[in-house]
Every structure is written in structure tokens, then in C-alpha cells.
Design a protein around this motif. Structure first.
Motif, PDB file in Angstrom:
ATOM      1  N   VAL A 125       0.867  -1.179   0.000  1.00 19.21           N
ATOM      2  CA  VAL A 125       0.000   0.000   0.000  1.00 19.21           C
ATOM      3  C   VAL A 125       0.904   1.229   0.000  1.00 19.21           C
ATOM      4  CG1 VAL A 125      -1.730   1.327   1.250  1.00 19.21           C
ATOM      5  CG2 VAL A 125      -1.867  -1.180   1.212  1.00 19.21           C
ATOM      6  N   VAL A 126       0.748   2.073  -1.021  1.00 15.63           N
ATOM      7  CA  VAL A 126       1.558   3.280  -1.158  1.00 15.63           C
ATOM      8  C   VAL A 126       0.686   4.480  -0.801  1.00 15.63           C
ATOM      9  CG1 VAL A 126       2.950   4.706  -2.696  1.00 15.63           C
ATOM     10  CG2 VAL A 126       2.952   2.211  -2.968  1.00 15.63           C
ATOM     11  N   SER A 127       1.066   5.173   0.287  1.00 17.96           N
ATOM     12  CA  SER A 127       0.302   6.337   0.740  1.00 17.96           C
ATOM     13  C   SER A 127       0.732   7.616   0.043  1.00 17.96           C
ATOM     14  CB  SER A 127       0.467   6.509   2.253  1.00 17.96           C
ATOM     15  OG  SER A 127       0.085   5.343   2.943  1.00 17.96           O
ATOM     16  N   GLY A 128       1.933   7.624  -0.517  1.00 21.11           N
ATOM     17  CA  GLY A 128       2.411   8.822  -1.191  1.00 21.11           C
ATOM     18  C   GLY A 128       3.671   8.548  -1.989  1.00 21.11           C
ATOM     19  N   TYR A 129       3.887   9.378  -3.004  1.00 21.85           N
ATOM     20  CA  TYR A 129       5.075   9.284  -3.855  1.00 21.85           C
ATOM     21  C   TYR A 129       5.884  10.574  -3.723  1.00 21.85           C
ATOM     22  CZ  TYR A 129       2.895   5.293  -6.237  1.00 21.85           C
ATOM     23  OH  TYR A 129       2.337   4.074  -6.533  1.00 21.85           O
ATOM     24  N   ALA A 130       7.196  10.447  -3.765  1.00 19.03           N
ATOM     25  CA  ALA A 130       8.051  11.627  -3.719  1.00 19.03           C
ATOM     26  C   ALA A 130       7.844  12.466  -4.976  1.00 19.03           C
ATOM     27  CB  ALA A 130       9.510  11.227  -3.587  1.00 19.03           C
ATOM     28  N   THR A 131       7.721  13.751  -4.770  1.00 14.85           N
ATOM     29  CA  THR A 131       7.571  14.686  -5.893  1.00 14.85           C
ATOM     30  C   THR A 131       8.851  15.471  -6.148  1.00 14.85           C
ATOM     31  OG1 THR A 131       6.702  16.410  -4.422  1.00 14.85           O
ATOM     32  CG2 THR A 131       5.108  14.943  -5.481  1.00 14.85           C
ATOM     33  N   ARG A 132       9.778  15.439  -5.170  1.00 15.47           N
ATOM     34  CA  ARG A 132      11.079  16.095  -5.320  1.00 15.47           C
ATOM     35  C   ARG A 132      12.121  15.201  -4.657  1.00 15.47           C
ATOM     36  NH1 ARG A 132      11.085  22.198  -3.394  1.00 15.47           N
ATOM     37  NH2 ARG A 132      12.873  22.240  -4.828  1.00 15.47           N
TER      38      ARG A 132
END
Length: 368
Positions: free
Chosen positions: A153-160
Motif C-alpha cells: 500500500v503506497v500512501s504517497g510518492y516523492a515529488t522532489r
């Protein structure tokens, strides 16, 4: 692009899935051969994220994710090798992989805790003189947890992803490769700059030390939710100020990605590594309510023992005082019953303590 992911942790599975879904030719290797066989038998790796639930197929051949038992064969032919493993694995894995890396390959350690130097030194000791770029960044590209043998389960992805390369004279080639996999990669000066972007040693040591009572009393505890209180945040902010002062003393330019932006609301501050409002996404998921053993958890063995010791030792070398980092490391040593600085990833253990500023710059630019 041919990409190999080394490891079987949360971030390793997330990296393999993301790279496969982007259409890359992906190989996954992990040390646990039995676990790899079980994954092959299941035939699918499930993912749940903001796009919903879906799966990619996994197997020994002709799959979206091709499994490989041989480390040598897993590395052979890869343009990019991603190692999203805790820094505690680096020394042993660096020795294992050192003979196999080849000219032109890029090795990504997200994050690295200056693991780039560890891997480069292992290559030198193995007599492998290939031109290989090691890169590291400030965080794992994913807020992710496993929910079973073949489900994440991925709650968020790096944007920077502020990323530095070792040696830095290979940066241009490295970023051409890295940004095909992670467009969010942002070039910074070198791998030590990348190591001093690592958020783990800033977030986790205050949270585990100042929540030691609840962690040992309750079966599970969420240090990021009820464990993040104003007094602890003040300590975290001061620790982060020490990190940024150290970066400035070493000549590294802003942005320093202050941790305050991680805790800001979605409409406040600058965009941090996981985007805006990242802390809220993390706590809302509930995936970080866990058992944390202060003797064995990676927050102690990686972020405190290795991460804080690197900051303290670099501060001593550069003449920058780091009282909060030193204090937390001393308290953690008392809790662990051993000298964590002596066991840490320090300028002393890395062979850098006696180097001049010019000598350090030459190593960072040209390699070992």
C-alpha cells in the motif's frame, strides 16, 4: 531501460512495481531465496495507491517483473540499479556487489546515509575499477508498507528527490539515466550533499527517544501521529537547524529542504520531498502504527546509529556544533547499552577524518 531492483523490503517492491508500470525492463533480486520463490508461485504483486488497486505479474521469465536468484546475473546488463534498502545492509551488500558493477552503470541509493562512498570503497577493495556512478537522495521515493507477501500500500510518492552523485564528475551521465526512472530527481552538488538531505536521521531519533516510554509500554504506537507533539517538534526543528548549518558550512547551497515543510499543511510553505501536506497523508494511512523495538528497529540501527553519527562526525570535522544530534545519540547509546557513535558511519570509519577540505572535495569529485 533495463532496471534492476535489489532487495525485498517495502520500498524495493514499490520501486519494482513503479518501474514495471512505466514500461521498463525490470529485474528483482532479494537475498531471501525462499521468499523470492513464494512470490514467483503467487505470480502477482498487488499495489494499492491513489490510482486504486491493481497488480503486475511476476515470474522467472517474460514477466513485468522478472525475478532473479543470482546477484551477478541480476546486475549484468542493468543500466540502472536501484537499492531502496536500509543503510544497515550497505556494508555487506557492497562487498557482494563490488565485483559485478560495470562501466556506465548507475546505482541509486534512496536514501543513502553516504552509502555511495561505502559502495565505491568496496569496489576499490575488490579491484573493480569500472566507471560507476553512485547516487543518493534524501528519502525513499515512497511512503509504503507491505500488507502481506505480495501486497503493498503506497500512501504517497516523492515529488522532489534532491540527489547527489559519487563521484560528481559522473553526474551528467547519472542524471540522464536517473531522470528516465524518476523525473522528480533534482540534481545537487555531490553525494555528501545528498547524504545530508536524508530526512530519516532528523525525523526518527527524536520521535523514538522522546516516545521511549509509550513504545515500550504499548504493543503498538504511532510515533508520527500521537507521538508527534509540540515539544518533540521543537527538538526536531533544532536538530534540522543543525543539519542545515552543517550543509552551509560545507558549502552546499539552498534549498536545504527544511523538515518544517514536511509538517506544513497543504497550503503552507514550500513543497517538500513528498509534496504538500505529506505528514497528513502519512498519519491518515494508519500504516505507521507499529511495534518499534528500541534495540533492533531500523530507526535506532539506521537513522540513529548511522545517520546521527554521520552528522555529528561531519560537524566535528567542519567545526560545526551539533548539540542536539550529540545528545540524542548519547541517550540512544544509553538505551541500547553500547556506543552507537563507535559503531556508526562516521568520518573516522569512512577514512575521511584526517582529510583536508581540498582532499575531501577531490574525493567527492573524482572518487576513491
Amino acid at each position: 531501460m533495463k532496471i534492476t531492483v535489489l532487495g525485498g523490503g517495502h520500498g524495493c517492491y514499490a520501486a519494482a512495481v513503479e518501474m514495471a508500470e512505466k514500461g521498463h525492463d525490470v529485474v528483482l533480486w532479494r537475498r531471501d531465496a525462499d521468499a523470492l520463490k513464494k512470490l514467483a508461485e503467487m505470480g502477482e504483486l498487488f499495489i494499492l495507491d491513489y490510482q486504486g488497486e491493481r497488480s503486475v505479474n511476476v515470474g522467472w521469465n517474460n514477466s513485468q517483473i522478472n525475478l532473479q536468484e543470482s546477484l551477478e546475473q541480476a546486475i549484468a546488463g542493468a543500466e540502472l540499479v536501484i537499492i531502496p534498502l536500509p543503510a544497515t545492509t550497505h556494508l555487506n551488500l557492497a562487498q557482494q556487489t563490488a565485483p559485478y558493477f560495470k562501466d556506465g552503470q548507475v546505482i541509486y541509493l534512496p536514501p543513502g546515509t553516504f552509502g555511495s562512498l561505502v559502495f565505491a570503497q568496496a569496489m576499490k577493495e575488490a579491484g573493480n575499477h569500472a566507471q560507476v556512478a553512485f547516487a543518493e537522495t534524501g528519502t525513499l521515493p515512497y511512503l509504503v508498507r507491505k500488507h502481506g507477501l505480495n501486497r503493498i500500500v503506497v500512501s504517497g510518492y516523492a515529488t522532489r528527490l534532491p540527489t547527489g552523485v559519487f563521484p560528481s564528475n559522473l553526474s551528467e551521465h547519472a542524471f540522464q539515466i536517473l531522470q528516465q526512472a524518476y523525473p522528480s530527481v533534482e540534481p545537487i552538488e555531490d553525494s555528501l550533499s545528498g547524504a545530508l538531505m536524508n530526512a530519516g536521521p532528523i525525523i526518527h531519533p527524536p520521535l523514538i527517544m522522546m516516545n521511549a516510554g509509550p513504545l515500550e509500554h504499548f504493543d503498538t504506537w504511532d510515533i508520527h501521529n500521537e507521538g508527534t507533539q509540540p515539544s518533540i517538534r521543537r527538538v526536531t526543528s533544532q536538530l534540522d537547524a543543525e543539519r542545515m548549518q552543517l550543509r552551509e558550512a560545507l558549502g552546499y547551497a539552498a534549498p536545504h529542504f527544511p523538515l518544517a515543510d514536511h509538517y506544513n499543511k497543504a497550503d503552507e510553505g514550500d513543497e517538500w520531498m513528498y509534496g504538500r501536506g505529506a505528514h497528513g497523508k502519512l498519519t491518515d494511512s494508519g500504516d505507521w502504527r507499529e511495534e518499534i523495538d528500541l534495540q533492533s528497529h531500523r530507526y535506532m540501527l539506521e537513522d540513529t546509529r548511522l545517520g546521527l553519527s554521520l552528522i555529528v562526525s561531519a560537524g566535528r570535522w567542519a567545526g560545526v556544533k551539533t548539540p542536539v544530534a550529540e545528545g540524542l545519540l548519547s541517550i540512544a547509546s544509553a538505551v541500547a547499552g553500547k556506543d552507537l557513535y563507535a559503531e556508526g558511519r562516521t568520518f573516522e570509519s569512512l577514512g575521511l577524518a584526517d582529510k583536508s577540505k581540498h582532499e575531501l572535495q577531490m574525493i567527492l569529485q573524482q572518487g576513491v
